[in-house]
Motif scaffolding. Sequence first.
Motif, PDB file in Angstrom:
ATOM      1  N   ASP A  18      48.875 -10.679 -37.096  1.00  0.00           N
ATOM      2  CA  ASP A  18      48.553 -11.715 -38.086  1.00  0.00           C
ATOM      3  C   ASP A  18      48.321 -13.062 -37.407  1.00  0.00           C
ATOM      4  N   ARG A  19      49.167 -13.395 -36.426  1.00  0.00           N
ATOM      5  CA  ARG A  19      48.991 -14.666 -35.692  1.00  0.00           C
ATOM      6  C   ARG A  19      47.714 -14.655 -34.864  1.00  0.00           C
ATOM      7  N   ARG A  20      47.394 -13.507 -34.276  1.00  0.00           N
ATOM      8  CA  ARG A  20      46.145 -13.397 -33.501  1.00  0.00           C
ATOM      9  C   ARG A  20      44.933 -13.554 -34.407  1.00  0.00           C
ATOM     10  N   LYS A  21      44.984 -12.960 -35.587  1.00  0.00           N
ATOM     11  CA  LYS A  21      43.869 -13.066 -36.536  1.00  0.00           C
ATOM     12  C   LYS A  21      43.669 -14.520 -36.949  1.00  0.00           C
ATOM     13  N   GLU A  22      44.765 -15.236 -37.210  1.00  0.00           N
ATOM     14  CA  GLU A  22      44.686 -16.648 -37.571  1.00  0.00           C
ATOM     15  C   GLU A  22      44.072 -17.461 -36.423  1.00  0.00           C
ATOM     16  N   LEU A  23      44.498 -17.177 -35.186  1.00  0.00           N
ATOM     17  CA  LEU A  23      43.962 -17.854 -34.013  1.00  0.00           C
ATOM     18  C   LEU A  23      42.476 -17.534 -33.846  1.00  0.00           C
ATOM     19  N   ALA A  24      42.106 -16.287 -34.073  1.00  0.00           N
ATOM     20  CA  ALA A  24      40.702 -15.887 -33.976  1.00  0.00           C
ATOM     21  C   ALA A  24      39.861 -16.620 -35.019  1.00  0.00           C
ATOM     22  N   ASP A  25      40.375 -16.758 -36.234  1.00  0.00           N
ATOM     23  CA  ASP A  25      39.659 -17.493 -37.286  1.00  0.00           C
ATOM     24  C   ASP A  25      39.407 -18.934 -36.855  1.00  0.00           C
ATOM     25  N   ARG A  26      40.440 -19.578 -36.288  1.00  0.00           N
ATOM     26  CA  ARG A  26      40.307 -20.977 -35.869  1.00  0.00           C
ATOM     27  C   ARG A  26      39.361 -21.122 -34.682  1.00  0.00           C
ATOM     28  N   ALA A  27      39.411 -20.195 -33.735  1.00  0.00           N
ATOM     29  CA  ALA A  27      38.512 -20.241 -32.586  1.00  0.00           C
ATOM     30  C   ALA A  27      37.063 -20.033 -33.034  1.00  0.00           C
ATOM     31  N   CYS A  28      36.852 -19.086 -33.919  1.00  0.00           N
ATOM     32  CA  CYS A  28      35.514 -18.822 -34.448  1.00  0.00           C
ATOM     33  C   CYS A  28      34.984 -20.055 -35.171  1.00  0.00           C
ATOM     34  N   ASP A  29      35.832 -20.680 -35.955  1.00  0.00           N
ATOM     35  CA  ASP A  29      35.454 -21.891 -36.681  1.00  0.00           C
ATOM     36  C   ASP A  29      35.095 -23.017 -35.714  1.00  0.00           C
ATOM     37  N   ALA A  30      35.875 -23.197 -34.656  1.00  0.00           N
ATOM     38  CA  ALA A  30      35.606 -24.256 -33.677  1.00  0.00           C
ATOM     39  C   ALA A  30      34.271 -24.031 -32.974  1.00  0.00           C
ATOM     40  N   LEU A  31      33.955 -22.799 -32.643  1.00  0.00           N
ATOM     41  CA  LEU A  31      32.681 -22.497 -31.992  1.00  0.00           C
ATOM     42  C   LEU A  31      31.509 -22.735 -32.942  1.00  0.00           C
ATOM     43  N   THR A  32      31.688 -22.359 -34.202  1.00  0.00           N
ATOM     44  CA  THR A  32      30.646 -22.578 -35.206  1.00  0.00           C
ATOM     45  C   THR A  32      30.402 -24.071 -35.415  1.00  0.00           C
ATOM     46  N   LYS A  33      31.490 -24.848 -35.498  1.00  0.00           N
ATOM     47  CA  LYS A  33      31.357 -26.299 -35.659  1.00  0.00           C
ATOM     48  C   LYS A  33      30.655 -26.939 -34.466  1.00  0.00           C
ATOM     49  N   ALA A  34      30.783 -26.338 -33.291  1.00  0.00           N
ATOM     50  CA  ALA A  34      30.120 -26.848 -32.095  1.00  0.00           C
ATOM     51  C   ALA A  34      28.640 -26.460 -32.054  1.00  0.00           C
ATOM     52  N   GLY A  35      28.212 -25.628 -32.991  1.00  0.00           N
ATOM     53  CA  GLY A  35      26.803 -25.252 -33.068  1.00  0.00           C
ATOM     54  C   GLY A  35      26.459 -23.903 -32.475  1.00  0.00           C
ATOM     55  N   LEU A  36      27.465 -23.169 -32.033  1.00  0.00           N
ATOM     56  CA  LEU A  36      27.205 -21.841 -31.479  1.00  0.00           C
ATOM     57  C   LEU A  36      27.261 -20.789 -32.577  1.00  0.00           C
ATOM     58  N   PRO A  37      26.404 -19.785 -32.497  1.00  0.00           N
ATOM     59  CA  PRO A  37      26.563 -18.666 -33.425  1.00  0.00           C
ATOM     60  C   PRO A  37      27.837 -17.918 -33.052  1.00  0.00           C
ATOM     61  N   ALA A  38      28.730 -17.763 -34.005  1.00  0.00           N
ATOM     62  CA  ALA A  38      30.010 -17.105 -33.735  1.00  0.00           C
ATOM     63  C   ALA A  38      30.359 -16.200 -34.903  1.00  0.00           C
ATOM     64  N   PHE A  39      30.965 -15.083 -34.598  1.00  0.00           N
ATOM     65  CA  PHE A  39      31.331 -14.106 -35.614  1.00  0.00           C
ATOM     66  C   PHE A  39      32.517 -13.311 -35.118  1.00  0.00           C
ATOM     67  N   GLN A  40      33.160 -12.615 -36.031  1.00  0.00           N
ATOM     68  CA  GLN A  40      34.273 -11.740 -35.675  1.00  0.00           C
ATOM     69  C   GLN A  40      33.877 -10.300 -35.918  1.00  0.00           C
ATOM     70  N   GLY A  41      34.440  -9.449 -35.122  1.00  0.00           N
ATOM     71  CA  GLY A  41      34.136  -8.028 -35.246  1.00  0.00           C
ATOM     72  C   GLY A  41      33.385  -7.570 -34.022  1.00  0.00           C
ATOM     73  N   ASN A  42      33.070  -6.326 -33.989  1.00  0.00           N
ATOM     74  CA  ASN A  42      32.414  -5.757 -32.820  1.00  0.00           C
ATOM     75  C   ASN A  42      30.963  -5.449 -33.147  1.00  0.00           C
ATOM     76  N   SER A  43      30.183  -6.476 -33.397  1.00  0.00           N
ATOM     77  CA  SER A  43      28.781  -6.305 -33.751  1.00  0.00           C
ATOM     78  C   SER A  43      27.914  -6.549 -32.531  1.00  0.00           C
ATOM     79  N   GLN A  44      27.356  -5.508 -31.978  1.00  0.00           N
ATOM     80  CA  GLN A  44      26.478  -5.642 -30.811  1.00  0.00           C
ATOM     81  C   GLN A  44      25.061  -6.053 -31.216  1.00  0.00           C
ATOM     82  N   ASP A  45      24.781  -6.090 -32.514  1.00  0.00           N
ATOM     83  CA  ASP A  45      23.439  -6.418 -32.971  1.00  0.00           C
ATOM     84  C   ASP A  45      23.163  -7.920 -32.991  1.00  0.00           C
ATOM     85  N   ALA A  46      24.196  -8.732 -33.111  1.00  0.00           N
ATOM     86  CA  ALA A  46      24.007 -10.169 -33.256  1.00  0.00           C
ATOM     87  C   ALA A  46      24.328 -10.893 -31.954  1.00  0.00           C
TER      88      ALA A  46
END
Length: 145
Positions: A18-46
């Motif tokens: 649960d703590r890792r998921k919360e950290l992953a959400d915040r890291a993903c959000d920080a990367l998105t705010k910086a302008g990088l395409p960011a997502f969670q999961g194992n999507s090799q298509d994007a």
Amino acid sequence: MSQHGFDLPPTATRDVMDRRKELADRACDALTKAGLPAFQGNSQDAPGANVLVESLADGGVLVEWSTQEGLATAAANLLEIGVDPTNLPHAIRHYETVQNCMRDAVLQILASAGFDVEKADAHTYGSAVHVKGGLPLILVESRRC
């Protein structure tokens, strides 16, 4: 020990996950705010920053950079036919340069945003970034990735 007679690596507890998921959400959000395409999961298509939550006990939150399929495929196809490691073809060198540059950019962006990050173990995780900790939740306005 498993039913097949060999030891399986221990997995993280529910609370740790649960703590890792919360950290992953915040890291993903920080990367998105910086302008990088960011997502969670194992999507090799994007293409972009793929934020993963590792379930092994000694795992954590990892960020891997995914290129467009054509760039990765060109390098993989050359490796399949065999290459001289002392004289790598341009497509492989270019792919490695992109991976290293984007890993370094993700490291610096997340560190600037207040995350505790380091290069992940290259043998296990390739060119991934290991996110070890971050800002307290109250300091981050989160958007789910």
